[in-house]
Design a protein around this motif. Structure first.
Motif, short mmCIF file in Angstrom:
data_model
loop_
_atom_site.label_atom_id
_atom_site.label_comp_id
_atom_site.label_asym_id
_atom_site.label_seq_id
_atom_site.Cartn_x
_atom_site.Cartn_y
_atom_site.Cartn_z
N TYR A 173 75.77 44.59 50.17
CA TYR A 173 77.14 44.87 50.62
C TYR A 173 78.07 45.14 49.42
O TYR A 173 78.92 46.03 49.48
N ILE A 227 85.74 47.48 54.69
CA ILE A 227 85.98 46.05 54.91
C ILE A 227 86.34 45.78 56.37
O ILE A 227 85.85 44.82 56.99
N PHE A 253 81.31 41.04 55.45
CA PHE A 253 82.33 40.48 54.57
C PHE A 253 82.35 38.96 54.66
O PHE A 253 82.55 38.27 53.65
#
Length: 278
Positions: free
Chosen positions: A60, A173, A180
């Motif tokens: 990520y 995001i 996240f």
């Protein structure tokens, strides 16, 4: 199931200390786990969760930072670059975007003129004439004008491409809240899992680098580069006001974090930090 376990691990790292000292509580927890007949299964499950958390967080992070950079470069090369060049070349009289560029250009031309006169005085240029001096000055002025015209057009490209990168970053995001959350859990485990000495070292390194007594010079260079990157005027008043306020605000936030969170989670780290900082 994995997501629930990650939340459980993250919550255990942020638990507040109670009446019993944290070290004693950890000792009892350790004995309890060792006497538990299912300890091996739970340890294997925790290892799987930790490995999944680490791999997912690294992927990520790479995606979160590589995608905006790629979009920035691609848009600047194939979209904003040709568009700005076409509009910029329609009006060739535009050279400077702000007064700071003019001052830097004039200072550069003045230094060249002084260097030219010095070379004439020391005899490096033979048979000097007014026509020769005017020719060299005109040639240098055109070179400076071309450089600052390119700098101005690049600044406009940077603004457009940076806005697009920020939009991509924020959209990633917003659209990946689960990833996240896993990243937050990974960072919490990474920070609060460090030793007391390592935490104190990182705190001192961070504070000295960004809010220390020598940090204003670094902030000044960073702000000048950012303003020049965006084609904004390099106002000394703005830079000095920023340097005199932002590090103070950052230092206050950091001290509040130490007092509000770190002091409750790991008081020994705070004590080590104070001992190392004295």
């Amino acid at each position: 199931m994995k997501y629930w376990n990650l939340k459980k691990i993250n919550q255990s790292a942020l638990d507040k200390t109670g009446i019993i000292p944290r070290s004693i509580s950890k000792l009892f927890e350790k004995f309890k786990k060792e006497l538990d007949p299912n300890a091996e299964v739970e340890a294997l499950e925790e290892f799987k969760v930790a490995r999944y958390q680490t791999v997912a967080s690294v992927k990520y992070i790479l995606f979160l930072f590589i995608m905006p950079v790629l979009m920035n470069q691609i848009s600047k090369s194939f979209i904003f670059g040709p568009l700005v060049n076409y509009l910029w070349n329609r009006d060739e009289h535009i050279i400077f975007l702000n007064q700071s560029q003019e001052e830097r250009a004039f200072a550069e031309l003045q230094r060249f003129e002084e260097k030219l006169h010095f070379e004439i005085l020391v005899g490096k240029i033979s048979n000097p004439s007014s026509n020769l001096i005017n020719y060299k000055m005109t040639e240098k002025a055109l070179e400076i004008a071309l450089d600052y015209a390119n700098e101005s057009s690049c600044a406009i490209k940077n603004i457009l491409a940076d806005f697009l990168s920020i939009a991509v970053f924020v959209s990633i995001i917003i659209s990946s809240k689960r990833q996240f959350s896993i990243l937050q859990s990974f960072i919490n485990e990474l920070i609060y899992g460090l030793s007391d000495t390592a935490k104190a070292f990182l705190i001192i390194l961070f504070t000295d680098m960004f809010v220390g007594f020598h940090s204003p010079h670094g902030w000044e260079v960073i702000i000048e580069l950012i303003l020049r990157h965006l084609g904004l005027p390099e106002s000394r008043d703005f830079i000095f006001v920023f340097i005199s306020t932002f590090p103070v605000i950052l230092d206050t936030i950091f001290k509040y974090w130490i007092f509000r969170y770190l002091n409750k989670i790991s008081p020994s780290s705070v004590a080590t930090y104070h001992n190392m900082n004295e």
